[in-house]
Each structure stands twice: as C-alpha cells, then as structure tokens.
Design a protein around this motif. Structure first.
Motif, PDB file in Angstrom:
ATOM      1  N   VAL A 162       0.834  -1.198   0.000  1.00  0.00           N
ATOM      2  CA  VAL A 162       0.000   0.000   0.000  1.00  0.00           C
ATOM      3  C   VAL A 162       0.874   1.256   0.000  1.00  0.00           C
ATOM      4  O   VAL A 162       0.614   2.222  -0.736  1.00  0.00           O
ATOM      5  CB  VAL A 162      -0.955   0.005   1.213  1.00  0.00           C
ATOM      6  CG1 VAL A 162      -1.721   1.320   1.290  1.00  0.00           C
ATOM      7  CG2 VAL A 162      -1.924  -1.170   1.130  1.00  0.00           C
ATOM      8  N   ALA A 163       1.923   1.242   0.822  1.00  0.00           N
ATOM      9  CA  ALA A 163       2.826   2.395   0.883  1.00  0.00           C
ATOM     10  C   ALA A 163       3.553   2.595  -0.438  1.00  0.00           C
ATOM     11  O   ALA A 163       3.690   3.726  -0.931  1.00  0.00           O
ATOM     12  CB  ALA A 163       3.829   2.219   2.016  1.00  0.00           C
ATOM     13  N   VAL A 164       4.039   1.504  -1.047  1.00  0.00           N
ATOM     14  CA  VAL A 164       4.754   1.618  -2.330  1.00  0.00           C
ATOM     15  C   VAL A 164       3.825   2.151  -3.419  1.00  0.00           C
ATOM     16  O   VAL A 164       4.181   3.065  -4.172  1.00  0.00           O
ATOM     17  CB  VAL A 164       5.344   0.253  -2.741  1.00  0.00           C
ATOM     18  CG1 VAL A 164       5.957   0.339  -4.140  1.00  0.00           C
ATOM     19  CG2 VAL A 164       6.407  -0.200  -1.736  1.00  0.00           C
ATOM     20  N   ALA A 165       2.622   1.599  -3.494  1.00  0.00           N
ATOM     21  CA  ALA A 165       1.680   2.021  -4.528  1.00  0.00           C
ATOM     22  C   ALA A 165       1.217   3.455  -4.317  1.00  0.00           C
ATOM     23  O   ALA A 165       0.828   4.136  -5.272  1.00  0.00           O
ATOM     24  CB  ALA A 165       0.477   1.088  -4.553  1.00  0.00           C
ATOM     25  N   GLY A 166       1.284   3.944  -3.088  1.00  0.00           N
ATOM     26  CA  GLY A 166       0.823   5.290  -2.792  1.00  0.00           C
ATOM     27  C   GLY A 166       1.893   6.351  -2.824  1.00  0.00           C
ATOM     28  O   GLY A 166       1.590   7.542  -2.701  1.00  0.00           O
ATOM     29  N   ALA A 167       3.157   5.962  -2.986  1.00  0.00           N
ATOM     30  CA  ALA A 167       4.262   6.921  -2.966  1.00  0.00           C
ATOM     31  C   ALA A 167       4.611   7.383  -4.378  1.00  0.00           C
ATOM     32  O   ALA A 167       4.724   6.557  -5.287  1.00  0.00           O
ATOM     33  CB  ALA A 167       5.484   6.301  -2.309  1.00  0.00           C
ATOM     34  N   GLN A 168       4.802   8.688  -4.549  1.00  0.00           N
ATOM     35  CA  GLN A 168       5.235   9.182  -5.864  1.00  0.00           C
ATOM     36  C   GLN A 168       6.548   8.537  -6.275  1.00  0.00           C
ATOM     37  O   GLN A 168       6.746   8.164  -7.436  1.00  0.00           O
ATOM     38  CB  GLN A 168       5.400  10.704  -5.833  1.00  0.00           C
ATOM     39  CG  GLN A 168       4.105  11.492  -5.817  1.00  0.00           C
ATOM     40  CD  GLN A 168       4.350  12.934  -6.246  1.00  0.00           C
ATOM     41  OE1 GLN A 168       4.890  13.180  -7.323  1.00  0.00           O
ATOM     42  NE2 GLN A 168       3.972  13.880  -5.410  1.00  0.00           N
ATOM     43  N   VAL A 169       7.481   8.427  -5.316  1.00  0.00           N
ATOM     44  CA  VAL A 169       8.784   7.818  -5.587  1.00  0.00           C
ATOM     45  C   VAL A 169       9.114   6.827  -4.483  1.00  0.00           C
ATOM     46  O   VAL A 169       9.026   7.163  -3.293  1.00  0.00           O
ATOM     47  CB  VAL A 169       9.902   8.875  -5.653  1.00  0.00           C
ATOM     48  CG1 VAL A 169      11.264   8.194  -5.850  1.00  0.00           C
ATOM     49  CG2 VAL A 169       9.655   9.867  -6.771  1.00  0.00           C
ATOM     50  N   THR A 170       9.494   5.610  -4.860  1.00  0.00           N
ATOM     51  CA  THR A 170      10.097   4.673  -3.917  1.00  0.00           C
ATOM     52  C   THR A 170      11.603   4.738  -4.123  1.00  0.00           C
ATOM     53  O   THR A 170      12.091   4.504  -5.235  1.00  0.00           O
ATOM     54  CB  THR A 170       9.570   3.246  -4.136  1.00  0.00           C
ATOM     55  OG1 THR A 170       8.177   3.208  -3.808  1.00  0.00           O
ATOM     56  CG2 THR A 170      10.305   2.259  -3.245  1.00  0.00           C
ATOM     57  N   TYR A 171      12.308   5.083  -3.057  1.00  0.00           N
ATOM     58  CA  TYR A 171      13.747   5.370  -3.116  1.00  0.00           C
ATOM     59  C   TYR A 171      14.514   4.219  -2.466  1.00  0.00           C
ATOM     60  O   TYR A 171      14.328   3.941  -1.279  1.00  0.00           O
ATOM     61  CB  TYR A 171      14.018   6.689  -2.400  1.00  0.00           C
ATOM     62  CG  TYR A 171      15.468   7.077  -2.265  1.00  0.00           C
ATOM     63  CD1 TYR A 171      16.178   7.574  -3.348  1.00  0.00           C
ATOM     64  CD2 TYR A 171      16.132   6.966  -1.041  1.00  0.00           C
ATOM     65  CE1 TYR A 171      17.510   7.948  -3.230  1.00  0.00           C
ATOM     66  CE2 TYR A 171      17.449   7.348  -0.904  1.00  0.00           C
ATOM     67  CZ  TYR A 171      18.142   7.831  -2.003  1.00  0.00           C
ATOM     68  OH  TYR A 171      19.452   8.204  -1.877  1.00  0.00           O
ATOM     69  N   LEU A 172      15.368   3.553  -3.238  1.00  0.00           N
ATOM     70  CA  LEU A 172      16.058   2.351  -2.802  1.00  0.00           C
ATOM     71  C   LEU A 172      17.538   2.627  -2.551  1.00  0.00           C
ATOM     72  O   LEU A 172      18.209   3.245  -3.374  1.00  0.00           O
ATOM     73  CB  LEU A 172      15.917   1.265  -3.877  1.00  0.00           C
ATOM     74  CG  LEU A 172      14.473   0.949  -4.312  1.00  0.00           C
ATOM     75  CD1 LEU A 172      14.485   0.001  -5.499  1.00  0.00           C
ATOM     76  CD2 LEU A 172      13.675   0.378  -3.156  1.00  0.00           C
ATOM     77  N   GLU A 173      18.010   2.121  -1.425  1.00  0.00           N
ATOM     78  CA  GLU A 173      19.394   2.345  -0.999  1.00  0.00           C
ATOM     79  C   GLU A 173      20.293   1.219  -1.488  1.00  0.00           C
ATOM     80  O   GLU A 173      20.078   0.044  -1.167  1.00  0.00           O
ATOM     81  CB  GLU A 173      19.425   2.428   0.527  1.00  0.00           C
ATOM     82  CG  GLU A 173      20.804   2.512   1.136  1.00  0.00           C
ATOM     83  CD  GLU A 173      20.754   2.374   2.655  1.00  0.00           C
ATOM     84  OE1 GLU A 173      21.674   1.751   3.199  1.00  0.00           O
ATOM     85  OE2 GLU A 173      19.794   2.884   3.274  1.00  0.00           O
ATOM     86  N   GLY A 174      21.343   1.577  -2.224  1.00  0.00           N
ATOM     87  CA  GLY A 174      22.255   0.582  -2.763  1.00  0.00           C
ATOM     88  C   GLY A 174      22.947  -0.266  -1.719  1.00  0.00           C
ATOM     89  O   GLY A 174      23.272  -1.436  -1.971  1.00  0.00           O
ATOM     90  N   TYR A 175      23.195   0.287  -0.534  1.00  0.00           N
ATOM     91  CA  TYR A 175      23.827  -0.490   0.525  1.00  0.00           C
ATOM     92  C   TYR A 175      23.021  -1.739   0.880  1.00  0.00           C
ATOM     93  O   TYR A 175      23.575  -2.735   1.335  1.00  0.00           O
ATOM     94  CB  TYR A 175      23.983   0.354   1.796  1.00  0.00           C
ATOM     95  CG  TYR A 175      25.118   1.335   1.778  1.00  0.00           C
ATOM     96  CD1 TYR A 175      26.418   0.953   1.463  1.00  0.00           C
ATOM     97  CD2 TYR A 175      24.897   2.669   2.114  1.00  0.00           C
ATOM     98  CE1 TYR A 175      27.458   1.867   1.464  1.00  0.00           C
ATOM     99  CE2 TYR A 175      25.926   3.592   2.126  1.00  0.00           C
ATOM    100  CZ  TYR A 175      27.210   3.188   1.800  1.00  0.00           C
ATOM    101  OH  TYR A 175      28.242   4.092   1.818  1.00  0.00           O
ATOM    102  N   LEU A 176      21.696  -1.683   0.706  1.00  0.00           N
ATOM    103  CA  LEU A 176      20.837  -2.814   1.045  1.00  0.00           C
ATOM    104  C   LEU A 176      20.818  -3.877  -0.048  1.00  0.00           C
ATOM    105  O   LEU A 176      20.235  -4.940   0.120  1.00  0.00           O
ATOM    106  CB  LEU A 176      19.405  -2.312   1.316  1.00  0.00           C
ATOM    107  CG  LEU A 176      18.339  -3.319   1.776  1.00  0.00           C
ATOM    108  CD1 LEU A 176      18.752  -3.991   3.082  1.00  0.00           C
ATOM    109  CD2 LEU A 176      16.991  -2.647   1.940  1.00  0.00           C
TER     110      LEU A 176
END
Length: 335
Positions: free
Chosen positions: A156-170
């Motif tokens: 729900v949070a991903v679908a509702g966010a304009q941008v999902t920001y992913l960290e390369g360290y992970l």
C-alpha cells in the motif's frame, strides 16, 4: 530504459517519498589518522565488520553521538524537513538500539511501519570516524538489516508513494534484491517512480551486473557520485559514464563534490553548481542531496530547481557534525 512518468502535485492521501534501506544506528566520533591506522582502516572507506570488530572499535572510540541513520533513512529525514510526506521501510531488532532508531526517525516526521525482528540479530550500527579534514571512515555491522525481504515490503505504501527510493547499501543480501524487484513491480503497476542510489563503489563492484540490470530495467531515477557511476560502467572517464547513464535511464543525478552535479535526461543536461560552505563532516552529503532533489521533484519543481535544492541540502549536511539537518532546510532553499 524506462519511459519517464510525469509528476503531479502531491496528494494529501499518499506519500511523496518512500525510502527502503538499511536501518542503522549511527555512532559518530572524531578520530585522527593515527587511530585509523592502528585499527587497519582505509581513510574515507566503508567496511563491513562482524560482532567482535564492532565491539572492539566501539570501545576504542572517543565520545560520540548516537542517532538513527542509514543512507535512505537520512534521505527520508532531510526530505521530511523540507516538507515532503515521507515513509521508510527497514529492519531493526526489538532491542535498545532499535528503539533509538524508531524514536529518532519518527520524531523527524517519517512514518516507520516495519515490524521489528524478534529473537534474531541485534540492530545494525555504523561506527563513523570523522577525520579533522571532514572525511568519514565507516565501519558497519549490519545485524538485523540483512533480514529485510519481500515480506517487509508494504504494498500500500509503495503504490501510494510518488517515488520509492532504494538504498544501494541494502542491495547485498539476495532477499533484499528480491524485495527491490518486488517494490519496483508494485510501484510501476501503480504508475509510480522508482529511484535508486548506488551508495558506494564497494557495493557496485560486488554486484555490478545486478546493479546495471536493475538501473536499466527497473529504475526511473538514478543517484550516484563520480566514483560510483564510473564503477558501474567500468570506466575512469566520468563523461563516458555519464553518456551511458543518459542512454540507459530516464533521469540521472550525478554528484561531483565541489564541482557540483550533473542532471541528465535522455535529451537534456543541467549543470548545477555546488553551494560553498565550510566542510566539517562529509557524512550524509549524498543522502541530503537526494533528499533535496526528490523533495523538489515530487513538489513539481523543474529539474534545475531540483538540483539547486539538492545542492543546498548537501551543503547544509557537510557544514556540521552528523548526517541529519541542523538548520531550517525550508528557509535555506527559499533564499
């Protein structure tokens, strides 16, 4: 290369930015080059360490400051300070440091719904030694971070966010890579954007093929510094690396320290000057840059203005000890 997805004004019923990354408690302390040499550290690097090394280094460090950290978490906190509606997903343990992390990021105005890990590894921590010239040397114990997987993705949070920001360290654990791909699938099904930061040349070298495939096929926005983008495309020529990035991704923001940054789309290039400041601690500069850029972008600003916000936020981050903003970022970008 994915086709660009246009941005609109933010909806009050959704997030602007959802960060996903390593939930880490930062412990910052000052240290001279002699301390780094005694403990076998390469100045300015990031090293992954085990439990014994974490305890040894922590015991030897001088007085420090403890706060919730991690690259994407720092970006989320700074973006919230700029007025963005922000959420964060990352794994901490049900322990004292996990409570520190949850309290700090929530107090920064960031929603943090991820359930804690119970009965497993302790909360991650990053032991950061800041040299007199402002360079930071990081020793990271990942702990509970590496348990983050697809089950921790909030659709729900991903679908509702304009941008999902992913960290390369992970990106290191296979479970996290699967989680990144699932987050990208959900985001794109909802016509949302996916951003990724390469985080560190160390990460890129370990997983270059996987990173390059994700950047080309899954990401809409790329953040990288000069060393990271050159590592991704295996060249010492920044201009050559930038040209490849421009051909493979819809939007790239490439930082070059005091040289400023370069913002690229398939057809345009914007050079953005760095904001002059006294360098105290470079910890979190790239994180703050991404925060400023994404906060402006999701508010509907033009790319050149996004770059200006990013440079202002980065300059604020390096002007003091610690990665989180200490000045009023809204007032700074309004000048």
């Amino acid at each position: 290369m994915r086709l660009p997805i246009p941005f609109g004004r933010r909806s009050m019923t959704s997030l602007d930015i959802l960060g996903i990354g390593n939930a880490i408690v930062d412990v910052l302390a000052r240290a001279g080059d002699d301390f780094l040499a005694r403990h076998g550290m390469a100045k300015g690097s990031m090293a992954l360490i085990g439990t014994e090394d974490a305890e040894r280094i922590y015991a030897a460090m001088g007085p420090g400051v403890e706060s919730s950290g991690g690259s994407a978490a720092n970006t989320c906190a700074a973006a919230a300070a700029l007025g963005a509606r922000v959420g964060y997903l990352g794994k901490v343990a049900d322990d004292a440091l996990g409570q520190v992390f949850r309290h700090d990021i929530t107090a920064a105005g960031v929603t943090f719904p991820t359930a804690p890990l119970s009965g497993g590894a302790p909360t991650a921590r990053c032991l950061i030694l800041v040299s007199p010239d402002g360079q930071r040397t990081m020793n990271t114990f990942l702990g509970a971070c590496v348990t983050f997987g697809e089950a921790d993705i909030d659709p729900v949070a991903v679908a509702g966010a304009q941008v999902t920001y992913l960290e390369g360290y992970l990106f290191d654990p296979p479970a996290a890579q699967a989680a990144f791909r699932e987050a990208a699938r959900i985001a794109h099904a909802a016509d949302r954007k996916v951003a990724i930061t390469l985080s560190d040349p160390f990460c890129v070298e370990r997983h270059r093929d996987a990173f390059r495939a994700f950047v080309k096929n899954e990401a809409d926005i790329l953040f990288a510094n000069e060393a990271e983008i050159c590592a991704l495309y295996q060249t010492d020529d920044f201009d050559a690396a930038a040209t490849i990035a421009q051909s493979e991704i819809g939007l790239a923001a490439l930082t070059r320290s005091e040289k400023g940054s370069l913002i690229l789309t398939a057809t345009t290039a914007h050079e953005v000057a760095a904001v002059p400041t006294q360098v105290v601690d470079t910890t979190g500069a790239g994180d703050a840059y991404a925060a400023g850029f994404l906060a402006a972008l999701t508010a509907g600003r033009e790319l050149a203005e996004c770059g200006r916000w990013a440079s202002v936020a980065a300059a604020e981050a390096i002007s003091h000890f610690g990665a989180r903003p200490q000045a009023d970022l809204k007032a700074l970008v309004a000048k």
